[in-house]
Motif scaffolding. Sequence first.
Motif, short mmCIF file in Angstrom:
data_model
loop_
_atom_site.label_atom_id
_atom_site.label_comp_id
_atom_site.label_asym_id
_atom_site.label_seq_id
_atom_site.Cartn_x
_atom_site.Cartn_y
_atom_site.Cartn_z
N PRO A 52 6.63 -13.48 -0.84
CA PRO A 52 5.45 -12.66 -1.11
C PRO A 52 4.53 -13.32 -2.12
CG PRO A 52 7.39 -11.72 -2.16
CD PRO A 52 7.88 -12.82 -1.27
N ARG A 57 2.70 -3.27 0.20
CA ARG A 57 2.40 -3.72 1.57
C ARG A 57 2.63 -5.23 1.71
NH1 ARG A 57 -1.82 -0.03 0.78
NH2 ARG A 57 -3.34 -1.67 0.36
N GLU A 58 2.26 -5.99 0.68
CA GLU A 58 2.48 -7.43 0.71
C GLU A 58 3.97 -7.75 0.71
OE1 GLU A 58 2.44 -11.65 0.28
OE2 GLU A 58 1.17 -10.16 1.28
N ASP A 62 -1.05 -2.22 -2.74
CA ASP A 62 -1.24 -3.56 -2.18
C ASP A 62 0.02 -4.39 -2.34
OD1 ASP A 62 -3.82 -2.89 -1.50
OD2 ASP A 62 -4.72 -3.83 -3.26
#
Length: 264
Positions: free
Chosen positions: A255, A243-244, A240
């Motif tokens: 981010p 991807r962020e 996660d």
Amino acid sequence: MRVGIEIDDGGLARVTLRRGEAGNAIDLDMARGLLDAARTCAAEAVRAVLLTGEGKSFCVGGDLREFSRLSGEALHQHLTTVTAALHDALRTFAASDAPVVAAVQGAVAGAGIGLAASADVTLAAADASFTAAYTGIGYSPDAGVSWFLPRLIGPKRALDLLLTNRRTPAAEAADIGLVSRVVATDRLAAEAARTAEALRRGPTTAFGATRRLVAAGLTADLGPHLDREARAIAAAAASDAGREGVAAFLGKRTPEFTRIALKP
């Protein structure tokens, strides 16, 4: 309480040595307090740790007054118990994903050097000075000092400090790699807090992978280590946080890693 711990809502843990009147000397209660703090950080899945010491000195090492009240087998057993707790605390902090920032001031000696050296980022006040001290009283190192120093500053410099017990001022400590950087004494608390907060907002799991890669790389052969890096970056990219991070970069925004829940 010899060691205080406060964890804010954002996941920043502030671990404080609270024996300022005794130079934050490590007795059995403090060693156990550090272990309790480390275990609490692990259980709460904190995102960053800020380690500080109250008073004029960060930590002057072991509590020699406590040790001097014992002798023979009783002293042997006591030191075994103290180091067991202290070393378990160091292991627990090292095993976590959360990076550790240490802010050190005044006298840093013996096990205090181990605590400072074990941190990922160590900020030293301009008034800080480092003295190994062990052999000066007929002791050998503990708190990982004989492991950290050769890796940070090289074996020759490590033996120089460990055998001669010469005082090393903050500026020299930074030059040889014992600390990350030196800041003005009156700015230490603010700069340490700023650094820890910046790390708190970062990708904690990627920090953990990076900490482990750096530690393993010190003794690994290149080929196996490259394989370890490949596995780690693939896992990070699919996470996660990965991807962020990429979405934020492509979207030209900051981010938001703290939105990603951590597992204890």
